[in-house]
Design a protein around this motif. Structure first.
Motif, PDB file in Angstrom:
ATOM      1  N   UNK A  30      14.426  -0.118 -10.557  1.00 29.62           N
ATOM      2  CA  UNK A  30      14.985  -1.098  -9.401  1.00 29.62           C
ATOM      3  C   UNK A  30      15.521  -0.090  -8.288  1.00 29.62           C
ATOM      4  N   UNK A  31      16.127   1.076  -8.461  1.00 40.98           N
ATOM      5  CA  UNK A  31      16.538   2.064  -7.428  1.00 40.98           C
ATOM      6  C   UNK A  31      15.367   2.416  -6.575  1.00 40.98           C
ATOM      7  N   UNK A  32      14.262   3.152  -7.247  1.00 41.80           N
ATOM      8  CA  UNK A  32      12.918   3.377  -6.519  1.00 41.80           C
ATOM      9  C   UNK A  32      12.483   2.184  -5.763  1.00 41.80           C
ATOM     10  N   UNK A  33      12.512   0.930  -6.205  1.00 42.67           N
ATOM     11  CA  UNK A  33      12.187  -0.184  -5.472  1.00 42.67           C
ATOM     12  C   UNK A  33      13.061  -0.465  -4.329  1.00 42.67           C
ATOM     13  N   UNK A  34      14.325  -0.377  -4.351  1.00 46.38           N
ATOM     14  CA  UNK A  34      15.113  -0.860  -3.244  1.00 46.38           C
ATOM     15  C   UNK A  34      15.149   0.490  -2.238  1.00 46.38           C
ATOM     16  N   UNK A  35      14.931   1.661  -2.547  1.00 43.57           N
ATOM     17  CA  UNK A  35      15.026   2.928  -1.934  1.00 43.57           C
ATOM     18  C   UNK A  35      13.629   2.496  -0.916  1.00 43.57           C
ATOM     19  N   UNK A  36      12.605   2.374  -1.404  1.00 41.83           N
ATOM     20  CA  UNK A  36      11.391   2.053  -0.651  1.00 41.83           C
ATOM     21  C   UNK A  36      11.427   0.986   0.503  1.00 41.83           C
ATOM     22  N   UNK A  37      11.919  -0.142  -0.083  1.00 46.24           N
ATOM     23  CA  UNK A  37      12.073  -1.298   0.663  1.00 46.24           C
ATOM     24  C   UNK A  37      13.194  -1.243   1.871  1.00 46.24           C
ATOM     25  N   UNK A  38      14.151  -0.195   1.665  1.00 40.06           N
ATOM     26  CA  UNK A  38      15.227  -0.010   2.463  1.00 40.06           C
ATOM     27  C   UNK A  38      14.857   0.745   3.779  1.00 40.06           C
ATOM     28  N   UNK A  39      14.109   1.879   3.122  1.00 38.92           N
ATOM     29  CA  UNK A  39      13.663   3.196   4.132  1.00 38.92           C
ATOM     30  C   UNK A  39      11.937   3.100   4.067  1.00 38.92           C
ATOM     31  N   UNK A  40      11.270   2.221   4.491  1.00 40.30           N
ATOM     32  CA  UNK A  40       9.683   2.041   4.203  1.00 40.30           C
ATOM     33  C   UNK A  40       9.106   3.201   4.823  1.00 40.30           C
ATOM     34  N   UNK A  41       9.601   3.709   6.296  1.00 36.61           N
ATOM     35  CA  UNK A  41       9.091   5.052   7.153  1.00 36.61           C
ATOM     36  C   UNK A  41       9.420   6.184   6.796  1.00 36.61           C
ATOM     37  N   UNK A  42      10.677   6.551   6.128  1.00 40.19           N
ATOM     38  CA  UNK A  42      11.101   7.909   5.924  1.00 40.19           C
ATOM     39  C   UNK A  42      11.899   7.914   4.530  1.00 40.19           C
ATOM     40  N   UNK A  43      11.209   7.269   3.452  1.00 39.16           N
ATOM     41  CA  UNK A  43      11.581   7.207   2.298  1.00 39.16           C
ATOM     42  C   UNK A  43      12.333   8.601   1.431  1.00 39.16           C
ATOM     43  N   UNK A 366       9.095  17.078   2.698  1.00 36.15           N
ATOM     44  CA  UNK A 366       8.167  15.885   2.724  1.00 36.15           C
ATOM     45  C   UNK A 366       8.142  15.453   4.011  1.00 36.15           C
ATOM     46  N   UNK A 367       9.175  15.155   4.759  1.00 37.11           N
ATOM     47  CA  UNK A 367       9.169  14.523   6.148  1.00 37.11           C
ATOM     48  C   UNK A 367       8.289  15.513   6.872  1.00 37.11           C
ATOM     49  N   UNK A 368       8.239  16.709   6.944  1.00 36.37           N
ATOM     50  CA  UNK A 368       7.409  17.480   8.194  1.00 36.37           C
ATOM     51  C   UNK A 368       6.097  17.651   7.452  1.00 36.37           C
ATOM     52  N   UNK A 369       5.687  17.342   6.324  1.00 35.01           N
ATOM     53  CA  UNK A 369       4.278  17.285   5.809  1.00 35.01           C
ATOM     54  C   UNK A 369       3.839  15.880   5.854  1.00 35.01           C
ATOM     55  N   UNK A 370       4.497  14.909   6.621  1.00 32.76           N
ATOM     56  CA  UNK A 370       4.282  13.778   6.749  1.00 32.76           C
ATOM     57  C   UNK A 370       3.839  12.935   5.149  1.00 32.76           C
ATOM     58  N   UNK A 371       4.429  13.150   4.432  1.00 22.55           N
ATOM     59  CA  UNK A 371       4.333  12.706   2.993  1.00 22.55           C
ATOM     60  C   UNK A 371       5.003  11.343   2.890  1.00 22.55           C
TER      61      UNK A 371
END
Length: 463
Positions: A30-43, A366-371
């Motif tokens: 559930x934490x992985x799911x909520x994390x992605x739903x809350x921050x979809x662009x910069x997970x 992860x962010x600077x490599x656009x993953x």
């Protein structure tokens, strides 16, 4: 507070740790799911920042909480740390933003292991302590063997609301167990005399142990090795299950199974395999072998693009878990009896610092490599199926996991530094202030308590 049931024992500490991390283990999927739903662009970036803030706050607060527990007793601080560590759990379904905000702030009190290790030190002799700590650490691993799988199954069949309610109930059970069943381990005759004792800044200074690193060349080499090897490990722990779920296409059940298999293999590696290696090839060579496995594991994670590669690398990761126990054994064997707490405090202080820096570093890479994920968040029903999203450019990328490759380079440097660590030496750390403090506020039946209460050997984590 009630006196508890029976005399203080290691089993009281083991139950407290098991219930706390079993509750958090249920929330893995559930934490992985909520994390992605809350921050979809910069997970990954936000996950790294959240875990990084929590880790740094834990590093800063652990010495103070440990010092206060020396004065006011262990039971009250066990209650305090468990309560605030588990406080974010019911917020997952109420408000995801508040959930992640409280997780970050709860790092101030997320130091249950510090108090638990001090509790164990109060009730065990020095020659019994390593076995007792091993039991506590094995309990932590055991709590995560089954709970993620149970949480993933219940979430898929009955919904995540039931999982959150169950995790909250287990956290409340842990709090009630501390209130009713856990006896105070600090002797009563020591508490009244200590109520008015002042707590010096050195006693609560999280950087006090780090300041002593350069006083011995061997300690400096060991600390550099620990820093370079644990920095990527801390970052990996904070983001790897999210990476499996969102980038490698693992289902929630597959992530839970991965955690279970990795936990079982790690327990075997840190007990049977570690004992055999220490007797056959020696302490230093065991450290070098563990670092070699860690390099292979991280490189495999970095270049791996298929799920089976992650499973194979996970088996190697279990073998790499022998590194830190081997380092602790080397330090314990070579340090003088009156310097065990000082040197162990340095090592665990380095690890505590890495727990704050590692997650933030991985999230930034992860962010600077656009993953990141470009798709819209999926519904709970879709996330419960085996069809998990995959990054649109993953198959076209030469390095699917850039932070893991960076971690492999860091561990390679650690391996080169470890080559210069002598197999047999006597560590000699002059720390008169520390010894003075230990004599004033330490416990005669617990010679290692000052170093051990400053920082846990195994850092708290919500996954």
């Amino acid at each position: 507070m009630p006196q508890g049931i029976g005399s203080p024992s290691v089993y009281h500490a083991v139950i407290v740790i098991f219930l706390e991390f079993f509750a958090w283990g249920l929330l893995t999927a559930p934490t992985l799911m909520v994390l992605r739903e809350t921050f979809p662009k910069h997970t990954f970036l936000m996950n790294g920042l959240i875990q990084g803030v929590k880790g740094l706050l834990s590093f800063l607060s652990a010495p103070l909480i440990g010092a206060l527990s020396d004065v006011w007793g262990r039971k009250s601080f066990l209650l305090l740390t468990v309560f605030f560590t588990c406080a974010p759990i019911p917020l997952m379904k109420i408000s995801p933003w508040w959930y992640f905000a409280v997780i970050s702030v709860s790092g101030v009190f997320a130091v249950t292991f510090s108090v638990v290790f001090a509790y164990v030190a109060d009730i065990t002799q020095e020659h019994e302590r390593s076995m007792a700590y091993g039991l506590v650490s094995a309990t932590f691993a055991a709590s995560l063997v089954t709970s993620p799988a149970i949480g993933a199954y219940l979430g898929r069949v009955y919904g995540n609301s039931l999982v959150v309610v169950l995790a909250t109930a287990i956290a409340l059970l842990d709090i009630c167990f501390i209130l009713v069943a856990v006896p105070e381990s600090l002797p009563e005759k020591m508490r009244p005399a200590s109520w008015g004792a002042p707590i010096s800044w050195e006693q609560a200074d999280p950087f006090a142990s780090l300041k002593k690193v350069g006083q011995d060349s061997v300690v400096l080499l060991i600390c550099i090795t620990v820093f370079l090897s644990y920095l990527p490990e801390a970052g990996q722990y904070s983001s790897f299950f999210l990476y499996l779920r969102q980038i490698m296409g693992f289902s929630p059940e597959s992530v839970a199974a991965f955690i279970a298999v990795l936990g079982i293999l790690s327990i075997i590696a840190q007990t049977i395999v570690l004992s055999l290696l220490m007797r056959s090839i020696g302490n230093k060579n065991t450290i070098l072998l563990g670092l070699g496995f860690q390099i292979l594991q991280l490189a495999w994670y970095g270049f791996g693009s298929e799920p089976w590669m992650m499973w194979a690398a996970g088996a190697v990761a279990a073998m790499s878990s022998i590194t830190f126990p081997a380092v602790s054994a080397l330090v314990s064997r070579t340090a003088d009896a009156d310097q065990q707490g000082v040197v162990q405090g340095m090592i665990t202080g380095i690890r505590g610092l890495c727990n704050g820096l590692g997650p933030a570093l991985y999230g930034f890479i992860f962010y600077i490599f656009h993953v990141e994920l470009d798709e819209l968040p999926m519904t709970e029903t879709e996330l419960g199926s085996n069809m998990a999203p995959r990054h649109h450019s993953q198959q076209n990328s030469i390095i699917p996991g850039p932070p893991f490759l960076f971690g492999a380079c860091s561990v390679l440097l650690a391996l080169l530094v470890a080559l210069f660590i002598p197999e047999h030496t006597n560590l000699n750390i002059r720390s008169s202030n520390w010894k003075k403090h230990s004599g004033g506020h330490g416990h005669p039946h617990s010679p290692q308590a000052p170093g051990e209460a400053k920082e846990p050997l195994l850092q708290d984590t919500n996954v």
